[in-house]
Motif scaffolding. Structure first.
Motif, short mmCIF file in Angstrom:
data_model
loop_
_atom_site.label_atom_id
_atom_site.label_comp_id
_atom_site.label_asym_id
_atom_site.label_seq_id
_atom_site.Cartn_x
_atom_site.Cartn_y
_atom_site.Cartn_z
N ARG A 83 0.81 -1.22 0.00
CA ARG A 83 0.00 0.00 0.00
C ARG A 83 0.84 1.27 0.00
NH1 ARG A 83 -4.51 -1.75 4.62
NH2 ARG A 83 -5.35 -3.55 3.49
N ALA A 84 2.17 1.13 -0.02
CA ALA A 84 3.05 2.29 0.05
C ALA A 84 3.07 3.06 -1.28
CB ALA A 84 4.47 1.85 0.42
N THR A 85 3.43 4.33 -1.21
CA THR A 85 3.61 5.13 -2.41
C THR A 85 4.75 4.54 -3.24
OG1 THR A 85 2.89 7.11 -1.22
CG2 THR A 85 4.12 7.45 -3.27
N PRO A 86 4.53 4.28 -4.52
CA PRO A 86 5.57 3.64 -5.34
C PRO A 86 6.62 4.63 -5.83
CG PRO A 86 3.60 3.97 -6.65
CD PRO A 86 3.26 4.43 -5.26
N ASP A 87 7.38 5.20 -4.87
CA ASP A 87 8.41 6.17 -5.23
C ASP A 87 9.82 5.64 -5.00
OD1 ASP A 87 8.60 6.14 -2.48
OD2 ASP A 87 8.02 8.24 -2.19
N GLY A 88 9.92 4.34 -4.65
CA GLY A 88 11.23 3.73 -4.47
C GLY A 88 11.85 3.94 -3.11
N HIS A 89 11.15 4.60 -2.21
CA HIS A 89 11.71 4.85 -0.88
C HIS A 89 11.17 3.88 0.17
CE1 HIS A 89 12.44 8.82 -2.89
NE2 HIS A 89 13.64 8.54 -2.39
N THR A 90 10.29 2.96 -0.25
CA THR A 90 9.81 1.90 0.62
C THR A 90 9.93 0.58 -0.13
OG1 THR A 90 8.23 3.39 1.70
CG2 THR A 90 7.91 1.03 2.02
N LEU A 91 10.74 -0.33 0.40
CA LEU A 91 10.97 -1.62 -0.23
C LEU A 91 10.67 -2.72 0.78
CD1 LEU A 91 14.35 -0.81 -2.01
CD2 LEU A 91 12.05 -0.75 -3.02
N LEU A 92 10.66 -3.96 0.30
CA LEU A 92 10.27 -5.10 1.13
C LEU A 92 11.24 -6.25 0.93
CD1 LEU A 92 8.00 -6.57 2.89
CD2 LEU A 92 7.02 -7.27 0.69
N MET A 93 11.73 -6.82 2.02
CA MET A 93 12.48 -8.08 1.99
C MET A 93 11.59 -9.12 2.66
SD MET A 93 15.31 -9.56 0.96
CE MET A 93 16.63 -8.33 0.87
N THR A 94 11.00 -9.99 1.86
CA THR A 94 10.01 -10.92 2.40
C THR A 94 10.33 -12.35 2.02
OG1 THR A 94 7.61 -11.21 2.73
CG2 THR A 94 8.37 -10.80 0.48
N LEU A 95 9.47 -13.26 2.45
CA LEU A 95 9.72 -14.70 2.32
C LEU A 95 8.68 -15.37 1.43
CD1 LEU A 95 10.58 -15.58 6.04
CD2 LEU A 95 12.15 -14.93 4.20
N SER A 96 8.81 -16.68 1.31
CA SER A 96 7.97 -17.48 0.43
C SER A 96 6.51 -17.52 0.84
CB SER A 96 8.52 -18.91 0.33
OG SER A 96 8.86 -19.41 1.60
N SER A 97 6.20 -17.05 2.05
CA SER A 97 4.80 -16.99 2.48
C SER A 97 4.04 -15.87 1.79
CB SER A 97 4.73 -16.78 4.00
OG SER A 97 5.48 -15.63 4.38
#
Length: 328
Positions: A83-97
């Motif tokens: 839901r974050a603004t797609p400006d490249g300043h919020t990223l995600l390191m997530t898993l296979s879930s």
């Protein structure tokens, strides 16, 4: 497009093109970057995020701050970035879930918090099979011992997870379903707290990544009984796979990868891909992962999108087979 269409290969690849023109984003990054890890410190996603954040900070010239947002098996952090603004300043390191959690919401009749097509894959960092560990003083010396005890005491033996329908929960339920046993699921906000309680004996079993478990095995606080991969892992060469033990349908991998919110400008996606390519080729970064017992498993965005699509389809099939479970 069906919002669940990401689990097909074509839809997964199409995510790479679902980006807006670069426009005024040439100055990116213009501020600190927040790298959300949807689990507390101490788990596989956190292990992947920290060396990556340090490397990206050097390459991009801006602080990259790891933001641990645990809860709901990873759904809280995943949702925040979706839901974050797609400006490249919020990223995600997530898993296979990642793909399992929306399906679990549907299965349990809950509002779906996010859909996978709200996120764009950038790079895979790690990809390890989960490993079944037990408390060092547990009486079981083998999977056969554990299964026999669980059949004698159905629903009694406590095992931990990173949260309902998270990676560690699904892998354990996959094992339990195939073994015909029922254990006592104790959900935590992430793998780190679950591992702490395994060490102290508050729970007796846990499926987790090899790199997370290796220091505890070396310290003698836990021991491993089996791994969920198709082949033995280098960090635990004497540990058999479930397939070798006769559980042919028990196979589970806990991968970690970098994502951004869908709609990221094409120029930002390109710069992130280039930065991750440099990061994952850096001997210092690779050494961190190797020393942790979780060797790097880099994939660039197109290959990673295809991998996620195939893995998500397999996991969703497994979750539907498991069905509704207590504590889900």
């Amino acid at each position: 497009m069906d919002r669940r269409g990401f689990i097909t290969g074509a839809a997964g690849i199409s995510l790479l093109g679902a980006v807006a023109p670069a426009g005024a984003q040439d100055a990116w990054p213009s501020q600190a970057i927040r790298l959300v890890v949807p689990f507390p410190p101490g788990g596989q996603a956190d292990l992947a995020a920290r060396p990556v954040a340090q490397s990206l900070e050097k390459i991009l010239g801006r602080p990259v701050v790891v933001d641990n947002r645990g809860g709901a098996g990873g759904s809280i952090g995943n949702t925040a970035v979706a839901r974050a603004t797609p400006d490249g300043h919020t990223l995600l390191m997530t898993l296979s879930s990642l793909a399992v959690l929306p399906e679990a919401d549907r299965l349990m009749g809950r509002p779906v918090q996010y859909e996978v097509d709200q996120l764009v894959p950038i790079a895979r960092v790690l990809a390890d099979p989960t490993v079944l560990a037990v408390h060092a003083k547990a009486p079981w010396q083998s999977v056969a011992d554990l299964v026999a005890d669980a059949k004698a005491r159905p629903g009694i033996i406590p095992y931990g997870s990173s949260g309902p329908y998270g990676t560690l929960h699904v892998s354990m339920e996959m094992f339990a379903t195939n073994a015909g046993i029922r254990m006592n699921h104790i959900p935590y906000r992430g793998a780190g707290p679950a591992l702490t309680d395994l060490i102290t004996g508050n729970i007796m079993a846990l499926a987790s990544a090899p790199g997370v478990l290796k220091p505890q095995v070396e310290a003698g606080t836990v021991r491993v009984l089996a791994n969920f991969g198709a082949e033995r892992v280098a960090s635990f060469p004497d540990t058999p796979t479930f397939k070798q033990l006769g559980y042919n349908d028990v196979e589970f991998y806990i991968w970690a990868g970098l994502f951004g919110p869908a709609g990221l400008p094409a120029a930002i996606v390109t710069r992130l891909r280039e930065a991750m390519r440099t990061t994952m080729a850096d001997p210092a970064v690779r050494r961190v992962f190797d020393n942790a017992g979780s060797p790097p498993a880099y994939q660039d965005a197109p290959e990673f999108a295809r991998f996620v699509a195939a893995d998500s389809a397999r996991l969703i099939t497994a979750v539907r087979k498991i069905g509704r479970v207590e504590g889900g």
